[in-house]
Design an enzyme around this catalytic site. Structure first.
Site, short mmCIF file in Angstrom:
data_model
loop_
_atom_site.label_atom_id
_atom_site.label_comp_id
_atom_site.label_asym_id
_atom_site.label_seq_id
_atom_site.Cartn_x
_atom_site.Cartn_y
_atom_site.Cartn_z
N LYS A 52 0.85 -1.20 0.00
CA LYS A 52 0.00 0.00 0.00
C LYS A 52 0.88 1.24 0.00
O LYS A 52 1.89 1.29 0.73
CB LYS A 52 -0.90 -0.04 1.24
CG LYS A 52 -1.99 1.03 1.29
CD LYS A 52 -2.82 0.88 2.56
CE LYS A 52 -3.97 1.87 2.63
NZ LYS A 52 -4.74 1.71 3.90
N SER A 58 -9.64 1.77 2.92
CA SER A 58 -8.77 2.53 2.05
C SER A 58 -7.76 1.67 1.29
O SER A 58 -7.20 2.12 0.29
CB SER A 58 -8.01 3.58 2.86
OG SER A 58 -7.14 2.95 3.78
N SER A 70 -9.77 -0.49 7.18
CA SER A 70 -9.20 -0.30 5.84
C SER A 70 -8.51 -1.52 5.23
O SER A 70 -8.16 -1.50 4.06
CB SER A 70 -8.20 0.86 5.84
OG SER A 70 -8.90 2.08 5.76
#
Lengths: 482, 96, 491
Positions: free
Chosen positions: C80, C155, C179
């Site tokens: 990420k 996210s 997330s």
């Protein structure tokens, strides 16, 4: 109306740890800009702080030296404000539970003691430094600014007093005493001119005898004890004039201009007081249990106040006491070593403040660059006490030892400075002098004491100055009475 | 609960330059969110200690040891403006 | 299987170890898959072809030397983009960090590298991890491989999309309010948020420091365990890093749930949950009961307030965490006559609307006169949430709920009203507040053929029981052979 001034002092002390408060960057003054920085102290994305354990030990030591309560559990907060020299735009500081609170420091001015209460001692990190370019280096006229983050993250201890001081002289005495304590603890370079110890003062006026506090003004940028005293004297006069003119004091921060000798108002941040403190989630609470606290307490050296009492009892003069108890002199360690080895404190103090200090100044060397030890001083003092060295010769030997010529015995031998105090060894020379000066000998026998000095001088001359004049004088007395 | 926000003041504190329209827009949104968030005020919390760390830990320290810093070229490599080994910024309005 | 990228991590690792597959072959297949899918998915912000090829070559050489470093050796991983990577652009999905190249690796990234993993690239996310759909990315959203007209969740939506599509075998995500778990749920994957402190946060670009945790997104529970075992561990660079023992989680797999006490959280398994999700969830609970679990309903009354507390605590922390983006040392700068003006303009330009909103919200919640009413009160509610969990765990070993109240939603359907987006996280936020681990396991498809996730929560450091139950959920629902239609169509 007559006014009295009320003063509180905020002191910032940069700790002289090897590494910074929350990262491993070196703490070093005077390095090239931005060479002692890393992801943590540059506030790079993702970096996290980790607390330097030694900084915690040292703030506890400061707190204990100031008779503070040490919090069993304290925590760090974030103090939020934007400034270009602050890498994260928040400062890791402490808020509701500082490491130390509620202490006191006793000072003395004009022979009168004042007990200054310490509100709190808390731990935080320093900011970077900015250079304002153009406009003569003044912020308001600058073309741009340059930022160096070497200082960012240096451990900073803030010591806040209650408003217990009432004169600039007391403020200075407080600052000097605190400076001595910090140096004695060995936790900071405490150099005012380099900013590793900084004093800010809060000053207000109130009608004499009143208990209320007036509007306070913060005065910053005093780089010496003298400028602290001068700035406060100026500020008190300024506020007195403002009140006398029927105007009101504005709560503000004023900057001391050393050259002009005045304080000037600073442009303040619009929302300066809304720091939005909240507990620092990247750090866990600090717990100082009794075992740790008492261990730190045991390692605290004798503090200046106790030292002054002891030195006075040892018969030292006020100047020696001031220098040797101040914590900032390398002479203190030598003095303590020599006395511990059995030397006479007064003699050693006189030599250290006299000969040794003069030598260091003359040769522009540091004490640590010389070979002088406490044992040397003790040995030298023994030779002197035994009469083997005259006062003058002892000082010459001391210079020799400082210059690395050897230990006192060796130097005295090599420089041929051992004085003759043995009566047997001297009697031949005395007889010779008396034989050469029959007139003076007769006056001596007639009880003319004034002639002794002349005869002693003659003995000194023929012994090349090595005779102990006291012994010679005594022997001459004996001859007179014989 | 009616929420009243001085959004211009909040934006200055947060140092975000917003137009009047943006201020109005964000102000209205925040009021809506805060009306929901104000639910926290309905729960009785007398005598409840606040939690700032999910796990009870204390004394995470590092020893006072130096680790190598970044070299200056790297430290300054991402700077929008660098000058003589420094980060360069426009002049500042506020004094510290 | 048509491509090695569709193997599980365990399968690929075995093939690599046995020499049936090289790290280079696996990487090239992964990059090929990205070529096929990225135009539609936009799972990655950066694909590091050069770095990944070098790492794959190094992994092969090491294997040739007999130097095999474990189950992630040669495995393509997506990271990420809020975890910093030395020398590789890291933006956190924000324009304020466009072009930013960090000088160091996050500790979790360094752990991947030393385990021999091949970092394919940096996956997309909502800006600074603030969002539940990737629609807040400063570089455009990612799409869901199950239906490219829908969000992958967020996210960590890019991480989930990449693993679901096969452009990574496994991915790292970060979870502040769900997330990792929510995008895993929406993309038919296993996503796990470890106990706070188990994985170092050093190098994770902070959103809300007391809630953030890095964890794996994988195709199976076993793959999640494998990845967690590599990235978990004490880190002296993170003061909140756990200092105790790290057990072997793998041994808890395959033990079944006979006698395990499972509590269904009433407040998270009723009102507000989509009927398809609820019915799949209930079926899975029944299946667990059939294999010997002891099921009970548990009420956690503070759950109702958890979302509100979260939406004060997280913005408050983020308002300080994001203050460092000021145009002075790195990232975007928008010129101004003074440094104050420069910073205010830079932040206005560089932050997207959701980030600006949360920074403003957090600033307000901490400001003079409002701290006690908002932030202070939220922290006390956090204490009550923890107490609720503690009470519940006295009677049950794990708590379960749906992961997300709904399956993947269409782009734009929740962007107009920030509150409606915040409600997406209602089931996942409580674990972040309480600090314990949570995992989402795919159990079924809804009537639109979209994945449904099942959440297991455990007390802090209860990973062993968590994985034990999660593996059984996986087994009794027989999910793991399902692949998204995009992969079926493209491969």
């Amino acid at each position: 109306m007559k006014y009295e001034s009320v003063i509180g002092i905020e002191t910032h002390v940069e700790l002289a740890t090897d590494s910074k408060m929350f990262c491993g960057c070196p703490v070093r003054f005077g390095a090239d800009p931005n060479t002692n920085v890393c992801p943590v102290c540059l506030g790079l994305p993702g970096a996290l702080p980790v607390t330097n354990e030694k900084a915690i030990e040292w703030i506890v030591a400061i707190g204990l030296a100031l008779e503070c309560d040490i919090a069993h559990r304290s925590q760090f907060h974030r103090k939020n404000y934007f400034y270009a020299d602050q890498p994260k735009n928040y400062q890791i500081s402490q808020y509701d539970v500082p490491v130390c609170s509620g202490g006191a420091l006793e000072i003395e001015t004009g022979g009168r003691p004042t007990r200054v209460r310490i509100n709190r001692v808390h731990m935080e990190e320093d900011t970077g430094k900015m250079i304002h370019v153009g406009g003569g280096g003044r912020i308001k006229d600058a073309d741009h600014s340059l930022v160096d983050f070497n200082r960012a993250g240096v451990p900073l201890v803030e010591i806040v007093t209650e408003p217990d001081l009432s004169t600039p002289q007391q403020a200075r005495a407080f600052a000097q005493e605190l400076h001595s304590i910090v140096l004695t603890l060995g936790v900071s370079d405490a150099k005012l001119e380099e900013g590793s110890m900084r004093f800010d003062a809060n000053v207000s006026l109130r009608p004499s005898g009143s208990e209320d506090l007036g509007t306070k003004v913060e005065v910053k940028n005093m780089n010496s004890f003298r400028s602290l005293e001068r700035a406060l004297t100026y500020e008190i006069e300024r506020q007195t004039a403002v009140l006398a003119a029927g105007d009101r004091i504005i709560q503000e921060t004023r900057h001391w201009d050393e050259g002009a000798g005045v304080t000037e108002g600073m442009r303040s941040k619009e929302e300066s007081s809304d720091y939005r403190y909240f507990p620092e989630p990247d750090l866990v609470p600090v717990e100082v249990d009794e075992t740790w606290r008492e261990d730190i307490r045991r390692r605290i050296p004798e503090l200046p106040a106790a030292r002054r009492v002891r030195y006075a009892a040892q018969g030292l003069d006020p100047d020696s006491i001031a220098v040797l108890s101040g914590g900032g002199s390398a002479l203190t360690g030598l003095f303590e070593d020599a006395v511990a080895a059995g030397a006479d404190p007064k003699v050693i103090a006189n030599w250290l403040l006299g000969e040794v200090t003069a030598y260091l100044r003359r040769e522009t060397v540091d004490l640590s660059e010389t070979a002088l030890t406490g044992e040397h001083l003790r040995d030298l003092e023994r030779l002197y006490a035994a009469g083997d060295l005259s006062s003058t010769a002892a000082k010459q030997v001391l210079a020799g030892v400082l210059a690395g010529e050897g230990n006192p015995g060796e130097v005295a031998e090599a420089r041929d400075l051992i004085q003759i105090s043995d009566a047997g060894a001297l009697s031949a020379q005395i007889d010779q002098v008396l034989a050469d000066h029959p007139e003076e000998y007769q006056r001596l026998r007639d009880g003319d004491a004034k002639v002794i000095g002349y005869l002693v001088g003659q003995v000194m001359r023929i012994t090349g100055g090595k005779a102990d004049p006291k012994v010679v004088s005594g022997l001459l007395q004996e001859k007179a009475e014989a | 609960m009616a929420i009243d926000i001085d959004i211009a003041y909040v934006a200055r504190l947060a140092r975000i330059e917003l137009s009047d329209e943006e201020l109005e827009h964000y102000g209205a949104q925040l009021e809506g969110i805060l009306e929901h968030a104000a639910l926290v005020q309905q729960l009785p919390t007398q005598g409840v200690e606040p939690t700032s760390h999910p796990l009870p830990m204390v004394n995470s320290f590092r020893p006072d040891e130096v680790t190598p810093p970044l070299d200056r070229e790297t430290a300054l490599s991402q700077a929008p403006q660098a000058d003589g080994g420094h980060f360069r910024v426009p002049p500042t309005l506020e004094e510290e | 299987m048509s491509s090695p990228v569709d193997l599980t991590l365990a399968g690929a690792a075995a093939a690599l170890r046995d020499g049936q597959l090289s790290a280079r072959e696996l990487l090239e297949a992964t990059l090929d898959r990205a070529v096929l899918t990225e135009a539609e998915l936009h799972a990655y912000l950066t694909i590091d072809h050069q770095g990944a090829r070098a790492a794959a070559a190094a992994a092969d050489e090491a294997i040739a030397r007999g130097d095999h470093t474990g189950p992630l050796h040669g495995i393509p991983v997506a990271v990420k983009d809020n975890m910093v990577t030395a020398g590789l652009e890291t933006t956190a999905g924000s324009q304020i960090l466009a072009g930013y190249v960090p000088p160091y690796d996050a500790t979790a990234v360094a752990a991947l590298r030393s385990a021999g993993a091949v970092i394919v690239g940096k996956s997309n996310l909502d800006e600074f991890a603030m969002g539940s759909s990737t629609e807040n990315s400063g570089y455009g959203p990612s799409a869901n491989p199950w239906d490219t007209g829908r969000v992958p969740g967020g996210s960590s939506g890019g991480s989930a999309a990449a693993v679901a599509a096969g452009s990574a075998q496994v991915a790292l995500g970060s979870d502040t309010g769900g997330s990792i778990r929510q995008p895993a749920s929406l993309c038919g994957l296993v996503g796990m948020k470890p106990t706070y402190g188990l994985v170092s946060r050093y190098g994770l670009i902070a959103f809300a420091s007391s809630l953030d945790q890095i964890g794996p997104i994988a195709r199976t529970v076993e793959d999640a365990v494998t990845t967690l075992e590599v990235i978990a561990g004490h880190d002296p660079l993170d003061a909140t890093s756990y200092r105790g023992a790290y057990p072997d989680y793998r041994s808890s797999l395959g033990r079944g749930v006979d006698g395990v006490r499972i509590g269904v959280v009433s407040e998270l398994a009723g009102e507000g949950i989509h009927p398809d999700v609820l019915s799949a969830f209930r079926s899975a609970v029944d299946a667990l009961a059939d294999t010997g679990a002891i099921i009970s309903e548990v009420s956690l009354p503070s759950m109702e307030y958890a979302l509100s507390a979260y939406y004060l605590i997280a913005p408050a922390e983020c308002s300080a965490n994001l203050a460092r983006f000021d145009g002075v040392r790195y990232g975007l700068r928008v010129d101004g006559a003074t440094v104050e003006e420069m910073t205010a303009r830079t932040r206005a330009e560089g932050f997207g609307p959701e980030v600006a909103r949360r920074v403003l919200l957090g600033t307000y919640a901490l400001s003079a006169g409002y701290y006690e009413a908002f932030y202070g009160q939220a922290q006390k509610v956090r204490t009550l949430v923890i107490q609720d969990f503690t009470r519940a765990y006295a009677h049950v070993d794990v708590l379960v709920s749906p992961t997300s109240p709904m399956t993947a939603f269409e782009f734009g359907s929740r962007t107009a009203d920030p509150l409606s987006m915040y409600l997406v996280d209602v089931c996942t936020i409580p674990s972040n507040l309480a600090g314990g681990p949570g995992i989402s396991v795919p159990i079924d498809l809804d009537t639109s053929n979209l994945p449904i996730g099942f959440q297991v929560m455990a007390p802090p450091l209860g990973e062993e029981t968590l994985f034990r139950v999660a593996a059984e959920v996986e087994r009794v629902t027989a999910w793991n052979d399902r692949r998204p239609p995009l992969v079926e169509a493209r491969s």
